[in-house]
Write an enzyme that holds these catalytic residues in place. Structure first.
Site, short mmCIF file in Angstrom:
data_model
loop_
_atom_site.label_atom_id
_atom_site.label_comp_id
_atom_site.label_asym_id
_atom_site.label_seq_id
_atom_site.Cartn_x
_atom_site.Cartn_y
_atom_site.Cartn_z
N LEU A 1 12.36 0.87 -10.94
CA LEU A 1 10.90 0.89 -10.79
C LEU A 1 10.48 2.13 -10.01
O LEU A 1 10.89 2.31 -8.86
CB LEU A 1 10.43 -0.37 -10.06
CG LEU A 1 10.86 -1.70 -10.69
CD1 LEU A 1 10.27 -2.87 -9.93
CD2 LEU A 1 10.45 -1.76 -12.17
N ARG B 1 0.66 7.35 1.07
CA ARG B 1 0.78 7.89 2.42
C ARG B 1 1.73 9.09 2.53
O ARG B 1 1.81 9.74 3.55
CB ARG B 1 1.20 6.78 3.38
CG ARG B 1 0.03 5.83 3.68
CD ARG B 1 0.38 4.85 4.74
NE ARG B 1 1.21 3.77 4.23
CZ ARG B 1 1.96 2.98 5.00
NH1 ARG B 1 2.03 3.20 6.30
NH2 ARG B 1 2.66 2.01 4.47
C1 UD1 Z 1 8.81 -5.18 -2.88
C2 UD1 Z 1 9.09 -6.68 -2.99
C3 UD1 Z 1 9.51 -7.19 -1.63
C4 UD1 Z 1 10.70 -6.43 -1.11
C5 UD1 Z 1 10.43 -4.93 -1.11
C6 UD1 Z 1 11.70 -4.18 -0.80
C7 UD1 Z 1 7.58 -7.48 -4.74
C8 UD1 Z 1 6.35 -8.25 -5.02
N1 UD1 Z 1 7.90 -7.34 -3.43
O1 UD1 Z 1 7.70 -5.06 -2.04
O2 UD1 Z 1 9.81 -8.57 -1.71
O3 UD1 Z 1 11.04 -6.86 0.18
O4 UD1 Z 1 9.97 -4.51 -2.40
O5 UD1 Z 1 11.45 -2.81 -0.78
O6 UD1 Z 1 8.24 -7.06 -5.64
N2 UD1 Z 1 6.21 -0.36 -8.47
C9 UD1 Z 1 5.86 -0.04 -9.76
N3 UD1 Z 1 4.69 -0.53 -10.25
C10 UD1 Z 1 3.87 -1.32 -9.54
C11 UD1 Z 1 4.24 -1.64 -8.22
C12 UD1 Z 1 5.42 -1.15 -7.71
O7 UD1 Z 1 6.58 0.67 -10.44
O8 UD1 Z 1 2.83 -1.72 -10.08
C13 UD1 Z 1 7.48 0.17 -7.94
C14 UD1 Z 1 7.27 1.07 -6.75
O9 UD1 Z 1 7.15 2.42 -7.17
C15 UD1 Z 1 8.54 0.84 -5.96
C16 UD1 Z 1 8.93 -0.59 -6.30
O10 UD1 Z 1 8.25 -0.91 -7.49
O11 UD1 Z 1 9.56 1.69 -6.39
C17 UD1 Z 1 8.57 -1.56 -5.20
O12 UD1 Z 1 7.17 -1.56 -5.07
P1 UD1 Z 1 6.45 -1.61 -3.67
O13 UD1 Z 1 5.00 -1.58 -3.87
O14 UD1 Z 1 7.05 -0.65 -2.74
O15 UD1 Z 1 6.84 -3.10 -3.25
P2 UD1 Z 1 6.88 -3.69 -1.81
O16 UD1 Z 1 5.51 -4.10 -1.43
O17 UD1 Z 1 7.61 -2.81 -0.90
#
Ligand code: UD1
Ligand code: CA
Length: 458
Positions: free
Chosen positions: A9, A16
């Site tokens: 992903l 930020r």
């Molecule tokens: C996510 C997890 C959380 C975990 C954490 C660990 C979920 C709902 N939560 O939270 O339980 O502890 O990761 O780091 O999954 N991304 C996409 N498309 C989107 C949203 C996110 O590609 O629409 C990708 C981001 O670029 C990233 C990854 O998914 O690489 C994780 O997304 P992020 O928004 O960082 O999730 P967290 O809130 O950190």
């Protein structure tokens, strides 16, 4: 062995970070976080990889070229939605176990990926969450376990109750799924939560409710879960990776008396008994032999340095330097040089796209570009190869044993024959036969008593 594939992903923007790049392309030790992840995945022979890109997706495709498949997520509706964008890939891997990882959590390591797959297969799980226990779990999804210590669900920070927030076991964001169970659960996701997003984490509860097995693999240490939302956190990741790499090198016999300003990228090979001095930066794809002294203040990128060579205050890129060569201080070895053995390259010397053969000396203030320099050639101070007409570039050939007097210009294309001798201050425009002397400067005129008679200081 069961079939495997991976979805990474990487659609997030990382607001930020204030960057023109998608977050997954920001670097830790000169390597994009995304590449840390793909390297770890590849190491486990998982070669079918799909990257979900969104924000600046073109930059990601440009970077990975055609190595892996890309699925596009046009709007950021959550991690569950991101995986849904790769449904096409998932359908083509229906029979596989799918690893899901984040492109911005760089320290997910191949051992953990491998061990968690074993747990996943051995326990016949439909999903296995890779968790970690953190001193400070703030911001992460918490692992909620039932009375039998089995995972029940994952609760995000924003949706967690005060007592759930006390839980220190967190979701690292990496999981193994059976593709079929994942496809099935994705269709049941809702965005009924504090962030209004489709959470991938909700699939755990969905799969469990469908009567399938869900499990957890607890990773060793905290690093697996570390990501960065700001440049300050990115710097922390760099510091962790830097320290680890320096320690790895020292344990292999590399001498680093002071680590100040020393940055070594994670794929460099350095021989034992080589010393790395402060402010030395060793970037991508560098191999250094034994008994070398590198630094201080030296930058190397994509180059090979053989044994017993010393580089001081020097920059080397895309080049090869042989055995027992002394370079610097203050030298610049630009791309496409082959500097062979027992050579001296001194202060303020620049060499580009040239071969310098064994035993030659270029001690002071020299520019050699587009040249083939033979063995045991001596360049006097201040020599220049004039390689560029303003439109075309030409080569200079200097045969074995030639002596190039101080402040000589060699106007290319030109060949200096074997053991030829050039008088200082010459501008050489025609080939010089072997064993000849070439003098190409105006004759000296001396006017006696001229100063007294003309009195130029009057
Ligand atoms: C996510 C997890 C959380 C975990 C954490 C660990 C979920 C709902 N939560 O939270 O339980 O502890 O990761 O780091 O999954 N991304 C996409 N498309 C989107 C949203 C996110 O590609 O629409 C990708 C981001 O670029 C990233 C990854 O998914 O690489 C994780 O997304 P992020 O928004 O960082 O999730 P967290 O809130 O950190
Ligand atoms: Ca995150």
């Amino acid at each position: 062995m069961s079939k495997t594939c991976a979805i990474i992903l990487a659609a997030g923007e990382g607001v930020r970070m204030k960057s023109n790049l998608p977050k997954a392309l920001l670097q830790v030790l000169f390597k994009p976080m995304l590449t840390w992840v793909t390297d770890a995945v590849k190491k486990n022979s998982v070669s079918d990889i799909c990257i979900v890109a969104g924000y600046k997706a073109d930059k990601i495709s440009e970077y990975i070229k055609d190595e892996w498949e890309i699925a596009i997520q046009n709007e950021r509706l959550g991690t569950g939605h991101a995986v849904k964008c790769a449904l096409d890939f998932l359908h083509r891997h229906k029979e596989s176990q799918v690893l899901i990882v984040s492109g911005d959590v760089p320290f997910v390591d191949s051992d953990t990926i491998n061990e968690s797959l074993n747990t996943h297969l051995l326990q016949h799980n439909s999903v296995t969450v890779i968790s970690a226990v953190l001193c400070d779990p703030l911001g992460y999804g918490r692992i909620i376990r039932d009375d039998n210590n089995c995972i029940e669900k994952i609760v995000e920070e924003k949706d967690a109750t005060a007592s759930e927030k006390e839980i220190q076991e967190i979701n690292s964001g990496a999981y193994w799924f059976s593709a079929a169970a994942l496809i099935d659960s994705l269709s049941k996701l809702t965005n009924d939560n504090a962030k209004g997003e489709y959470y991938l984490t909700d699939t755990i509860e969905i799969i469990k409710k469908a009567g399938k097995k869900v499990g957890v693999h607890v990773a060793k240490g905290e690093e697996i879960a570390l990501g960065a939302n700001t440049r300050i956190q990115l710097n922390k990741l760099n510091e962790i990776a830097r320290k680890k790499e320096l320690e790895r090198q020292m344990l292999q016999g590399v001498d680093i008396p002071c680590t100040d300003g020393v940055i070594i990228s994670a794929n460099s090979k350095i021989g034992n008994d080589t010393t790395i001095l402060p402010n030395t930066i060793i970037k991508d794809n560098v191999t250094i032999g034994q008994f070398c002294t590198i630094g201080p203040n030296t930058v190397l990128e994509n180059c090979t340095i053989e044994n017993g060579t010393s580089l001081s205050n020097t920059v080397v890129k895309d080049s090869h330097i042989g055995n027992n060569v002394s370079v610097g201080p203050f030298a610049h070895i630009r791309p496409d040089c082959d500097i062979r053995d027992n050579i001296k390259i001194g202060n303020f010397v620049e060499i580009k796209n040239s071969i310098v053969d064994d035993g030659s000396k270029l001690p002071h203030l020299i520019y050699v570009g587009d040249s083939d320099v033979g063995k045991k050639v001596n360049f006097g101070c201040g020599c220049v190869t004039v390689n560029y007409t303003g439109k075309y570039k030409y080569r200079t050939v200097v045969k074995d044993g030639a002596f190039i007097g101080c402040n000589t210009n060699l106007v290319a294309p030109v060949t200096v024959g074997e053991k030829a001798y050039i008088a200082a201050g010459s501008t050489i425009t025609r080939d010089i036969p072997e064993y000849s002397l070439a003098i190409a400067r105006s004759q000296q005129i001396v006017k006696e008593n001229w100063v007294k008679e003309k009195d130029p200081y009057k």
